[in-house]
Motif scaffolding. Structure first.
Motif, short mmCIF file in Angstrom:
data_model
loop_
_atom_site.label_atom_id
_atom_site.label_comp_id
_atom_site.label_asym_id
_atom_site.label_seq_id
_atom_site.Cartn_x
_atom_site.Cartn_y
_atom_site.Cartn_z
N ALA A 40 0.83 -1.21 0.00
CA ALA A 40 0.00 0.00 0.00
C ALA A 40 0.86 1.25 0.00
O ALA A 40 0.57 2.23 -0.69
CB ALA A 40 -0.93 -0.01 1.21
N LEU A 91 2.50 1.72 -3.46
CA LEU A 91 1.54 2.24 -4.43
C LEU A 91 1.20 3.69 -4.15
O LEU A 91 1.10 4.51 -5.05
CB LEU A 91 0.27 1.40 -4.41
CG LEU A 91 -0.83 1.92 -5.34
CD1 LEU A 91 -0.41 1.76 -6.79
CD2 LEU A 91 -2.13 1.22 -5.08
N ALA A 92 1.05 4.01 -2.87
CA ALA A 92 0.66 5.37 -2.52
C ALA A 92 1.67 6.38 -3.03
O ALA A 92 1.33 7.45 -3.52
CB ALA A 92 0.50 5.50 -1.00
N LEU A 131 0.94 6.78 -6.61
CA LEU A 131 -0.34 7.44 -6.86
C LEU A 131 -0.24 8.93 -6.65
O LEU A 131 -0.75 9.73 -7.43
CB LEU A 131 -1.42 6.85 -5.96
CG LEU A 131 -1.88 5.44 -6.32
CD1 LEU A 131 -2.89 4.96 -5.30
CD2 LEU A 131 -2.48 5.39 -7.70
N GLN A 160 2.86 1.08 -11.73
CA GLN A 160 1.97 1.71 -10.75
C GLN A 160 0.56 1.77 -11.35
O GLN A 160 0.38 1.98 -12.54
CB GLN A 160 2.45 3.13 -10.44
CG GLN A 160 3.84 3.19 -9.83
CD GLN A 160 4.45 4.57 -9.93
OE1 GLN A 160 4.08 5.36 -10.79
NE2 GLN A 160 5.39 4.86 -9.05
N TYR A 172 -8.67 5.40 -4.56
CA TYR A 172 -8.94 4.41 -3.52
C TYR A 172 -8.97 3.00 -4.11
O TYR A 172 -8.38 2.06 -3.55
CB TYR A 172 -10.27 4.71 -2.83
CG TYR A 172 -10.74 3.58 -1.94
CD1 TYR A 172 -10.15 3.36 -0.69
CD2 TYR A 172 -11.76 2.72 -2.36
CE1 TYR A 172 -10.56 2.30 0.10
CE2 TYR A 172 -12.17 1.67 -1.56
CZ TYR A 172 -11.58 1.47 -0.33
OH TYR A 172 -11.98 0.41 0.45
N THR A 224 -5.54 1.64 -4.74
CA THR A 224 -4.85 1.13 -3.55
C THR A 224 -5.34 -0.27 -3.19
O THR A 224 -4.57 -1.12 -2.75
CB THR A 224 -5.05 2.06 -2.34
OG1 THR A 224 -6.43 2.12 -1.99
CG2 THR A 224 -4.52 3.45 -2.63
N GLN A 225 -6.64 -0.52 -3.38
CA GLN A 225 -7.18 -1.85 -3.08
C GLN A 225 -6.66 -2.89 -4.08
O GLN A 225 -6.37 -4.03 -3.70
CB GLN A 225 -8.71 -1.80 -3.10
CG GLN A 225 -9.33 -0.85 -2.09
CD GLN A 225 -8.81 -1.12 -0.69
OE1 GLN A 225 -9.03 -2.19 -0.12
NE2 GLN A 225 -8.13 -0.15 -0.13
N ALA A 274 -3.84 -2.88 -5.56
CA ALA A 274 -2.42 -3.14 -5.31
C ALA A 274 -2.21 -4.18 -4.22
O ALA A 274 -1.13 -4.78 -4.13
CB ALA A 274 -1.71 -1.85 -4.93
#
Length: 448
Positions: A17, A20-21, A24, A308, A432, A435-436, A438
């Motif tokens: 997470a 990825l964040a 993002l 990503q 959102y 993120t899920q 990933a």
């Protein structure tokens, strides 16, 4: 030991997470504005053809057309509802969810779908692996391997728009195969073919990945459709639409394996003095007379060249229900409109938005259950897919009036959260969902 394993698993999820964040936040600016102000210049067609089978190129033997055909084009057994006179004679049918008085054809027909619409490949896929297995049997398996290999060996670079569309199709195929095939090798199922296809798909998905700059250069096909097809200007801050969220979990996202973000919009009849209080007041389906329309938007995600997950400006499907103004009287009723993305149309007329308009009489297929958002599902008691008007399909979840809102239909379980108003331009929902995605095993397998 169980505690240790759980902790290690949770740490792994947190690690992914965080990774990825970082990506993002670095890339969220790529598609942060959806106001309907497309460039004045009209983009040129990527190819021209009147053949509906020419989805990605004029040449039907093009490797991308062959890939698409093997993933999406199907001929299936179909029964028709009595709304289609050519299906006569008809018999009563009680096996359809929420449609006790339905009548369907006694005979079974064959119907071929090219598949160039807002659907996933390798269908049917709801409670069945029939669609997935089609690509594993010869001659389809050998043909698909060759088509993907030819695409991998291609030296020319295709335009960003075409690559974005094809990556979405390949990503959906990867997820479908990953979801269905047994992970344990057995003598009866060594799953060598699945591994071969997953490897080839992984390579081609990565080859087609766009840079951040290329993603930012993509036009908003919805903004173009606002101008060319007069679609409601959902993403404009001046048009009065409100994007909402009650629960973060949505069946539409899960059905798409989190490759697309489902975004829910509401249009009040009058601009509310307190928007937050207005959307909260709609719980329990109260105050329907104050709603002008509701909309569901499916927004594609992409895997960029740094592996990503990022939002894209490509919308694959839009569903509207326009509530009739009964001057406050009940019961309410609604009309529907649906727009589905055609890849061929978007590539041959890039400034059009690429949407095909469907109305309540357009052919559609019954669903098996409330969480069945797939295509051409075989209905068990009919031993075939069942063709109905689009309004009939929508009635299975939204009831006869079409005014039932699923967002507000699951809030009876305590504790009930407050309805959130999302920032449309910030892509909150898409970020959102990214993120899920990933955190899922299918994505980790894709980028390994």
């Amino acid at each position: 030991m169980r505690t240790l394993l759980f902790t290690m698993k949770r740490m792994g999820e947190i690690f992914w997470a965080l990774i990825l964040a970082l990506g993002l936040f670095a890339n969220s600016s790529c598609v942060s504005e959806y106001e309907a102000h497309p460039p004045n210049t009209t983009p040129q067609p990527l190819f021209t053809s009147d053949d509906l089978r020419a989805v990605y190129a004029a040449d039907l033997n093009d490797s991308w057309n062959r890939i698409f055909r093997l993933l999406f084009t199907r001929t299936a057994r179909v029964r028709m509802s009595r709304d289609f006179p050519q299906g006569a004679p008809f018999v009563a049918f009680s096996g359809a969810m929420a449609l006790p008085s339905l009548k369907i054809s006694r005979s079974v027909f064959e119907r071929t779908e090219i598949g160039d619409r807002a659907i996933d490949p390798l269908y049917p896929s709801f409670l069945t692996d029939v669609g997935y297995k089609q690509i594993l049997t010869d001659p389809a398996f050998a043909e698909f391997k060759q088509a993907v290999t030819d695409a991998l060996n291609e030296s020319k670079s295709r335009p960003p728009l075409a690559r974005a569309l094809m990556q979405s199709d390949l990503w959906a195929a990867f997820d479908s195969i990953f979801r269905f095939y047994p992970k344990e090798v057995t003598a009866h199922h060594p799953h060598e073919r699945e591994e071969q296809l997953l490897s080839l798909l992984r390579q081609l998905i990565n080859k087609l990945a766009l840079t951040s700059e290329e993603i930012a250069s993509l036009r908003s096909n919805y903004a173009d459709a606002v101008m060319t097809k007069n679609l409601p200007d959902l993403f404009s801050s001046r048009a009065g639409w409100i994007e909402i969220e009650l629960l973060s979990r949505r069946a539409h996202d899960e059905s798409a394996d989190f490759r697309r973000a489902a975004r829910v919009f509401i249009k009040p009849r009058k601009t509310p003095a307190d928007p937050a209080a207005f959307v909260e007041s709609l719980k329990h389906h109260d105050h329907l007379e104050d709603i002008e329309a509701v909309g569901l938007v499916m927004q594609n995600l992409l895997v960029n060249n740094r592996q990503q997950i990022v939002p894209s400006p490509i919308i694959s499907e839009v569903q509207f229900r326009f509530f009739k103004d009964n001057n406050g009287s009940k019961p309410m009723d609604a009309d529907l409109k649906q727009y589905e993305l055609s890849r061929r149309l978007l590539l041959t007329a890039p400034g059009s938005g690429g949407f095909v308009e469907l109305d309540e009489k357009s052919p559609a297929y019954l669903t098996q259950a409330g969480n069945d958002y797939t295509f051409m599902s075989p209905i068990r008691d009919a031993n075939a897919a069942v063709l109905v008007p689009l309004r009939t399909r929508c009635m299975q979840c939204h009831f006869k009036s079409l005014t039932t809102m699923m967002t507000y239909s699951i809030h009876y379980f305590a504790p009930v959260p407050t309805v959130k108003i999302l920032d449309v331009a910030a892509n909150e929902r898409a970020l959102y969902i990214a993120t899920q995605k990933a955190l899922r095993e299918d994505y980790r397998s894709l980028v390994k």
